[in-house]
Motif scaffolding. Structure first.
Motif, PDB file in Angstrom:
ATOM      1  N   ALA A 119       0.893  -1.166   0.000  1.00 47.65           N
ATOM      2  CA  ALA A 119       0.000   0.000   0.000  1.00 47.65           C
ATOM      3  C   ALA A 119       0.925   1.208   0.000  1.00 47.65           C
ATOM      4  N   SER A 120       1.215   1.737  -1.169  1.00 46.82           N
ATOM      5  CA  SER A 120       2.335   2.670  -1.305  1.00 46.82           C
ATOM      6  C   SER A 120       2.059   3.743  -2.349  1.00 46.82           C
ATOM      7  N   ALA A 121       3.087   4.601  -2.571  1.00 47.63           N
ATOM      8  CA  ALA A 121       3.064   5.638  -3.614  1.00 47.63           C
ATOM      9  C   ALA A 121       1.767   6.444  -3.651  1.00 47.63           C
ATOM     10  N   PRO A 122       1.426   7.160  -2.569  1.00 46.13           N
ATOM     11  CA  PRO A 122       0.151   7.889  -2.535  1.00 46.13           C
ATOM     12  C   PRO A 122       0.235   9.302  -3.117  1.00 46.13           C
ATOM     13  N   TRP A 123      -0.656   9.607  -4.050  1.00 48.01           N
ATOM     14  CA  TRP A 123      -0.813  10.954  -4.579  1.00 48.01           C
ATOM     15  C   TRP A 123      -2.122  11.529  -4.037  1.00 48.01           C
ATOM     16  N   VAL A 124      -2.093  12.787  -3.600  1.00 47.44           N
ATOM     17  CA  VAL A 124      -3.258  13.350  -2.914  1.00 47.44           C
ATOM     18  C   VAL A 124      -3.660  14.679  -3.534  1.00 47.44           C
ATOM     19  N   ILE A 125      -4.930  15.027  -3.309  1.00 45.49           N
ATOM     20  CA  ILE A 125      -5.450  16.323  -3.710  1.00 45.49           C
ATOM     21  C   ILE A 125      -6.546  16.701  -2.725  1.00 45.49           C
ATOM     22  N   LYS A 126      -6.655  17.996  -2.437  1.00 47.30           N
ATOM     23  CA  LYS A 126      -7.657  18.472  -1.489  1.00 47.30           C
ATOM     24  C   LYS A 126      -8.840  19.058  -2.237  1.00 47.30           C
ATOM     25  N   ALA A 127     -10.048  18.686  -1.817  1.00 51.82           N
ATOM     26  CA  ALA A 127     -11.272  19.207  -2.436  1.00 51.82           C
ATOM     27  C   ALA A 127     -12.378  19.238  -1.399  1.00 51.82           C
ATOM     28  N   ASN A 128     -13.022  20.387  -1.277  1.00 53.19           N
ATOM     29  CA  ASN A 128     -14.151  20.555  -0.353  1.00 53.19           C
ATOM     30  C   ASN A 128     -13.801  20.161   1.078  1.00 53.19           C
ATOM     31  N   GLY A 129     -12.588  20.501   1.492  1.00 50.36           N
ATOM     32  CA  GLY A 129     -12.177  20.288   2.869  1.00 50.36           C
ATOM     33  C   GLY A 129     -11.616  18.915   3.172  1.00 50.36           C
ATOM     34  N   ASP A 130     -11.704  17.989   2.228  1.00 48.10           N
ATOM     35  CA  ASP A 130     -11.182  16.635   2.439  1.00 48.10           C
ATOM     36  C   ASP A 130      -9.972  16.377   1.553  1.00 48.10           C
TER      37      ASP A 130
ATOM     38  N   HIS B 289      -8.077  13.623  -0.657  1.00 53.08           N
ATOM     39  CA  HIS B 289      -8.353  12.387  -1.380  1.00 53.08           C
ATOM     40  C   HIS B 289      -7.022  11.774  -1.800  1.00 53.08           C
ATOM     41  N   MET B 290      -6.825  10.523  -1.458  1.00 54.68           N
ATOM     42  CA  MET B 290      -5.589   9.819  -1.748  1.00 54.68           C
ATOM     43  C   MET B 290      -5.819   8.714  -2.775  1.00 54.68           C
ATOM     44  N   PHE B 291      -4.889   8.631  -3.721  1.00 50.28           N
ATOM     45  CA  PHE B 291      -4.881   7.544  -4.690  1.00 50.28           C
ATOM     46  C   PHE B 291      -3.531   6.849  -4.558  1.00 50.28           C
ATOM     47  N   TYR B 292      -3.568   5.602  -4.127  1.00 52.66           N
ATOM     48  CA  TYR B 292      -2.317   4.906  -3.816  1.00 52.66           C
ATOM     49  C   TYR B 292      -2.192   3.610  -4.598  1.00 52.66           C
ATOM     50  N   LEU B 293      -0.968   3.103  -4.637  1.00 49.28           N
ATOM     51  CA  LEU B 293      -0.680   1.868  -5.368  1.00 49.28           C
ATOM     52  C   LEU B 293      -0.908   0.665  -4.462  1.00 49.28           C
ATOM     53  N   GLY B 294      -1.691  -0.273  -4.949  1.00 52.26           N
ATOM     54  CA  GLY B 294      -1.887  -1.530  -4.250  1.00 52.26           C
ATOM     55  C   GLY B 294      -1.522  -2.694  -5.139  1.00 52.26           C
ATOM     56  N   THR B 295      -1.048  -3.771  -4.534  1.00 55.42           N
ATOM     57  CA  THR B 295      -0.778  -4.992  -5.294  1.00 55.42           C
ATOM     58  C   THR B 295      -0.874  -6.200  -4.374  1.00 55.42           C
ATOM     59  N   PRO B 296      -1.330  -7.333  -4.896  1.00 54.74           N
ATOM     60  CA  PRO B 296      -1.380  -8.567  -4.115  1.00 54.74           C
ATOM     61  C   PRO B 296      -0.111  -9.404  -4.289  1.00 54.74           C
ATOM     62  N   ASN B 297       0.885  -8.877  -5.015  1.00 56.44           N
ATOM     63  CA  ASN B 297       2.072  -9.674  -5.335  1.00 56.44           C
ATOM     64  C   ASN B 297       3.364  -8.933  -5.017  1.00 56.44           C
ATOM     65  N   THR B 298       4.354  -9.655  -4.509  1.00 52.34           N
ATOM     66  CA  THR B 298       5.695  -9.116  -4.295  1.00 52.34           C
ATOM     67  C   THR B 298       6.721 -10.215  -4.514  1.00 52.34           C
ATOM     68  N   THR B 299       7.969  -9.801  -4.590  1.00 52.66           N
ATOM     69  CA  THR B 299       9.055 -10.771  -4.586  1.00 52.66           C
ATOM     70  C   THR B 299       9.190 -11.343  -3.169  1.00 52.66           C
ATOM     71  N   PRO B 300       9.966 -12.405  -2.985  1.00 49.48           N
ATOM     72  CA  PRO B 300      10.098 -13.017  -1.648  1.00 49.48           C
ATOM     73  C   PRO B 300      10.731 -12.077  -0.623  1.00 49.48           C
ATOM     74  N   ALA B 301      10.539 -12.385   0.647  1.00 53.95           N
ATOM     75  CA  ALA B 301      11.171 -11.652   1.739  1.00 53.95           C
ATOM     76  C   ALA B 301      12.688 -11.837   1.662  1.00 53.95           C
ATOM     77  N   PRO B 302      13.488 -10.886   2.150  1.00 51.54           N
ATOM     78  CA  PRO B 302      13.036  -9.717   2.897  1.00 51.54           C
ATOM     79  C   PRO B 302      12.713  -8.489   2.040  1.00 51.54           C
ATOM     80  N   ASP B 303      13.082  -8.519   0.725  1.00 47.26           N
ATOM     81  CA  ASP B 303      12.905  -7.317  -0.091  1.00 47.26           C
ATOM     82  C   ASP B 303      11.440  -6.980  -0.316  1.00 47.26           C
ATOM     83  N   ARG B 304      10.640  -7.989  -0.659  1.00 47.19           N
ATOM     84  CA  ARG B 304       9.201  -7.799  -0.906  1.00 47.19           C
ATOM     85  C   ARG B 304       8.940  -6.642  -1.870  1.00 47.19           C
ATOM     86  N   ILE B 305       9.606  -6.662  -3.018  1.00 49.83           N
ATOM     87  CA  ILE B 305       9.430  -5.616  -4.023  1.00 49.83           C
ATOM     88  C   ILE B 305       8.073  -5.811  -4.701  1.00 49.83           C
TER      89      ILE B 305
END
Length: 367
Positions: A130-141, A143-159
């Motif tokens: 749950a990473s790389a969040p870009w945000v913008i403010k509108a009407n007092g709130d 709003h975040m748009f972030y990167l999600g993925t169900p996959n990574t390389t093995p531990a410990p890097d977890r890229i």
């Protein structure tokens, strides 16, 4: 022997200007040839340069709260509210890559606040990152748009691994708490398109009707991964986004991520992005920060580009140089980016650096 010959005949006067001119021209031709030669696989190169002064590392990985960045800090995304700068960055922690927060009043001394997003539950689209969040403010709130993925390389890097997805969260404050909005899917990957394996978030610009987001798209084919940027549009930040059919650059440009700056002096938009290069072994890596410019947000020419930061003018990163974000401060544009201190081209053990660009930005640059 030439020096001895001239000493014996002092009455001879030799005009050195043609020789000097030839030598300078020869050197210039070599330099231009080296730039135009480009990359080994033929991907386009940027032959112009935007002047940029690197300051060095301003945030080091390793000491974040609860080991949140013990393996690296990258993907710097800077925002400002009031007199405080807020830096979102990807902390490579003991259980995966998560968006973390640091705060500063001068862009140089940062106080780490720890993670602002947690990994999703097993099976969720952001279960592994749950990473790389870009945000913008509108009407007092916010709003975040972030990167999600169900996959990574093995531990410990977890890229994080494909697919890269855009997900939504919101908050009343940049500091959070951020509430994930799983019921909203801004946009997603699409088969047989330029965003078939990546549809990850980017800079958001208010438009006449709603908002425009410059997102990262990627596809894979028999030759490998092709990366570019596309435009998504919405009238409502809590709604779905429509994606333009064609990307703003050909996928052969091999760029990803976006940060936008508008130069009022010449009515021009400047898009800063990280370029993916390829070394002599055929391995790809983030090798430079590039900039493109256009007088309109809807139409971009891939020829209008320049290198901003690479190993030649970065003071500490001589291998991997990653994603940029920019923000105006006084009469300069601050550029935050990540890189590896040394020659490594890998994803891990990166720090956050700071560079400066004089304003106003121009639309013509020399090689």
């Amino acid at each position: 022997m030439k020096e001895l010959y001239l000493k014996k005949q002092p009455e001879m006067k030799i005009n050195k200007m043609p020789v000097l001119f030839f030598f300078c021209s020869f050197c210039l031709c070599i330099s231009l040839f080296a730039q135009q030669r480009g990359y080994k696989d033929g991907r386009p190169a940027a032959t112009k340069r935007m002047p940029c002064k690197d300051q060095g590392i301003v945030l080091r990985y390793g000491d974040g709260t609860d080991s949140c960045d013990v393996f690296g800090a990258r993907e710097a995304i800077v925002n400002k509210e009031g007199d405080m700068y807020y830096l979102f960055y990807d902390g490579a922690g003991k259980d995966g890559w998560k968006a973390c927060l640091a705060e500063s009043k001068d862009l140089q001394s940062w106080i780490k606040k720890g993670p602002i997003l947690e990994l999703g539950a097993p099976g969720s689209p952001d279960a592994k990152s749950a990473s790389a969040p870009w945000v913008i403010k509108a009407n007092g709130d916010w709003h975040m748009f972030y990167l999600g993925t169900p996959n990574t390389t093995p531990a410990p890097d977890r890229i994080p691994s494909f697919p890269y997805l855009t997900m939504k969260a919101s908050s009343r404050s940049l500091e959070g708490p951020w509430i994930k909005q799983y019921d909203i899917t801004p946009f997603s990957t699409r088969e047989n398109s330029f965003y078939s394996v990546t549809a990850s978030p980017g800079f958001i610009v208010p438009a006449k009707k709603g908002f425009i987001q410059f997102f990262s798209g990627a596809l894979t084919d028999s030759t490998g991964i092709k990366r570019t940027l596309g435009i998504a549009r919405t009238e409502h930040l809590n709604g779905s986004w429509m994606i333009d059919e064609k990307p703003i650059f050909p996928p052969s440009e091999q760029v990803e991520n976006s940060s936008i700056y508008y130069e009022e002096k010449n009515k021009t938009w400047f898009l800063f992005t990280n370029h993916i290069g390829i070394d002599s072994t055929g391995a790809e890596y983030t090798d430079a920060v590039w900039v493109y410019w256009s007088h309109t947000l809807d139409h971009w020419d891939a020829a209008n580009k320049a290198v901003v930061l690479d190993s030649s003018n970065c003071t500490w990163a001589k291998g991997a140089i990653g994603m940029p974000s920019v923000i105006k401060t006084g009469n300069r544009l601050a550029l935050l980016y990540d890189g590896y201190e040394g020659n490594s081209k890998g994803h891990m053990k990166r720090n956050i650096g700071l560079a400066w660009i004089a304003l106003p930005l121009r639309t013509s640059y020399e090689p």
